[in-house]
Design a protein around this motif. Structure first.
Motif, PDB file in Angstrom:
ATOM      1  N   HIS A  58       0.512  -1.305   0.171  1.00 11.57           N
ATOM      2  CA  HIS A  58       0.030  -0.375  -0.247  1.00 11.57           C
ATOM      3  C   HIS A  58       1.290   1.342   0.190  1.00 11.57           C
ATOM      4  N   TYR A  59       1.701   1.244   0.829  1.00 10.45           N
ATOM      5  CA  TYR A  59       2.791   2.907   0.702  1.00 10.45           C
ATOM      6  C   TYR A  59       4.020   2.303  -0.662  1.00 10.45           C
ATOM      7  N   SER A  60       3.633   1.658  -0.295  1.00  9.16           N
ATOM      8  CA  SER A  60       4.617   2.063  -2.304  1.00  9.16           C
ATOM      9  C   SER A  60       3.667   2.428  -3.557  1.00  9.16           C
ATOM     10  N   THR A  61       2.672   2.875  -2.909  1.00  7.58           N
ATOM     11  CA  THR A  61       1.611   3.846  -3.914  1.00  7.58           C
ATOM     12  C   THR A  61       1.656   4.852  -3.461  1.00  7.58           C
ATOM     13  N   ASP A  62       1.085   4.118  -2.335  1.00 10.61           N
ATOM     14  CA  ASP A  62       0.731   6.076  -1.641  1.00 10.61           C
ATOM     15  C   ASP A  62       2.216   7.317  -1.633  1.00 10.61           C
ATOM     16  N   ILE A  63       3.064   7.001  -1.500  1.00 15.45           N
ATOM     17  CA  ILE A  63       4.141   7.162  -1.392  1.00 15.45           C
ATOM     18  C   ILE A  63       4.370   7.992  -2.725  1.00 15.45           C
ATOM     19  N   PHE A  64       4.073   7.638  -4.065  1.00 14.76           N
ATOM     20  CA  PHE A  64       4.008   8.493  -5.519  1.00 14.76           C
ATOM     21  C   PHE A  64       3.251   9.822  -4.552  1.00 14.76           C
ATOM     22  N   LEU A  65       1.735   9.200  -4.823  1.00 10.78           N
ATOM     23  CA  LEU A  65       0.773   9.916  -5.095  1.00 10.78           C
ATOM     24  C   LEU A  65       0.731  11.528  -3.630  1.00 10.78           C
ATOM     25  N   HIS A  66       1.994  11.084  -2.836  1.00 13.58           N
ATOM     26  CA  HIS A  66       2.147  12.210  -1.425  1.00 13.58           C
ATOM     27  C   HIS A  66       3.297  12.588  -1.806  1.00 13.58           C
ATOM     28  N   ALA A  67       4.018  12.647  -2.783  1.00 10.53           N
ATOM     29  CA  ALA A  67       6.109  12.956  -3.235  1.00 10.53           C
ATOM     30  C   ALA A  67       5.334  13.644  -4.456  1.00 10.53           C
ATOM     31  N   ALA A  68       4.109  13.308  -5.461  1.00 13.71           N
ATOM     32  CA  ALA A  68       3.351  14.425  -6.108  1.00 13.71           C
ATOM     33  C   ALA A  68       3.296  15.530  -5.832  1.00 13.71           C
ATOM     34  N   ARG A  69       1.865  14.473  -4.991  1.00 14.15           N
ATOM     35  CA  ARG A  69       1.141  16.414  -3.621  1.00 14.15           C
ATOM     36  C   ARG A  69       1.982  17.048  -3.524  1.00 14.15           C
ATOM     37  N   ALA A  70       3.183  16.989  -2.897  1.00 16.23           N
ATOM     38  CA  ALA A  70       3.617  17.948  -2.173  1.00 16.23           C
ATOM     39  C   ALA A  70       4.634  18.611  -3.342  1.00 16.23           C
ATOM     40  N   LEU A  71       5.375  18.056  -4.856  1.00 13.99           N
ATOM     41  CA  LEU A  71       5.650  18.587  -5.032  1.00 13.99           C
ATOM     42  C   LEU A  71       4.694  19.470  -6.613  1.00 13.99           C
ATOM     43  N   HIS A  72       3.191  19.068  -6.532  1.00 14.61           N
ATOM     44  CA  HIS A  72       2.419  19.489  -7.587  1.00 14.61           C
ATOM     45  C   HIS A  72       2.128  21.125  -5.911  1.00 14.61           C
ATOM     46  N   LEU A  73       2.295  21.120  -4.783  1.00 12.33           N
ATOM     47  CA  LEU A  73       2.342  22.776  -4.491  1.00 12.33           C
ATOM     48  C   LEU A  73       3.111  23.259  -4.209  1.00 12.33           C
TER      49      LEU A  73
END
Length: 273
Positions: A224-239
């Protein structure tokens, strides 16, 4: 002759005010943790501090000293969870003050966007640590030599040291997320999803820890973490206005989302059938 108006004296913040606690919560919590640690130095308090600091409920067979130590769960785990929840709060405060706050000041974000950035940044770090630790745990302890080992010998109530510590840290992290909502002064509109997210993980990991599903829990968390890490990393980079990197992260997350979620559904079905 001009008369200068009297200046109002600035009142110091009360030690029990919300502002003082929020501003200094890292120091306050670290002071409490330090008191527990210092208890090890004195004979009268050593036994009490040990319950908070060291993993409890060692059930290793004393007749076989060559066997690696194994642990079960018990009431003393509440003390360990309390102490390491304090450590999670301190680590959160250190990362926030010395890394994320300094970076966020350069972004000129609104308060809501800052809260979202901090949340995703912390989760990215936590997911990365958990993935590395979980994989190391599986390899070092030979925890899951084959897929069938996930359900063979169920319930897995006896856990190696690193397995038990991993699950306890997971519980502590999601537990510490609740006081962090207060310490970070999270907006009311952001509270329900944050509370729901932390509650789901806290209840799930706690149930797996007590219910003898430690192997399945670690496998699912890594997946589960191996996918969500991309989500939150991308979210932080987007912000942070790194749009190209954020777009890449969101693309990877979109590709992995469906197969990973299917794996998270199939694995428990195989184990619990």
């Amino acid at each position: 002759m001009t008369v200068r108006p009297l200046r109002k004296k600035n009142k110091n913040q009360s030690y029990f005010s919300h502002e003082f606690i929020i501003t200094n919560h890292g120091d306050i919590v670290s002071f409490v943790a330090m008191i527990i640690v210092m208890g090890l130095l004195y004979k009268g308090t050593h036994a009490v501090s040990s319950v908070f600091l060291f993993i409890q409920h060692n059930v290793t067979d004393e007749d076989n000293p060559q066997r690696a130590p194994v642990y079960s769960y018990g009431r003393s785990d509440f003390c360990v969870v309390f102490f390491y929840t304090l450590i999670c709060i301190v680590a959160h405060a250190v990362l926030q003050e010395y890394v994320f706050d300094r970076f966020a000041k350069k972004l000129n974000l609104t308060k809501v966007r800052v809260c979202k950035f901090n949340e995703s940044a912390h989760l990215t770090c936590f997911y990365a640590m958990s993935i590395f630790w979980g994989v190391y745990n599986i390899i070092n302890e030979s925890l899951i030599p084959s897929l069938s080992s996930l359900w063979e010998g169920y319930p897995h109530t006896l856990m190696p040291f690193w397995t038990k510590l991993f699950l306890i840290i997971q519980i502590c992290y999601w537990l510490h997320d609740f006081p962090e909502l207060y310490f970070q002064s999270v907006k009311k509109e952001l509270l329900p999803p944050r509370i729901l997210h932390a509650s789901i993980f806290l209840i799930s990991v706690s149930f797996a820890y007590i219910g003898g599903l430690s192997k399945l829990c670690i496998a699912l968390l890594i997946i589960h973490y191996s996918t969500d890490i991309f989500l939150h990393a991308a979210r932080a980079l987007h912000l942070a206005d790194y749009t190209k990197l954020a777009s890449l992260g969101f693309t990877i997350w979109n590709i992995l989302f469906l197969p990973i979620r299917m794996a998270c559904i199939i694995l428990p079905f195989l184990v619990l059938q």
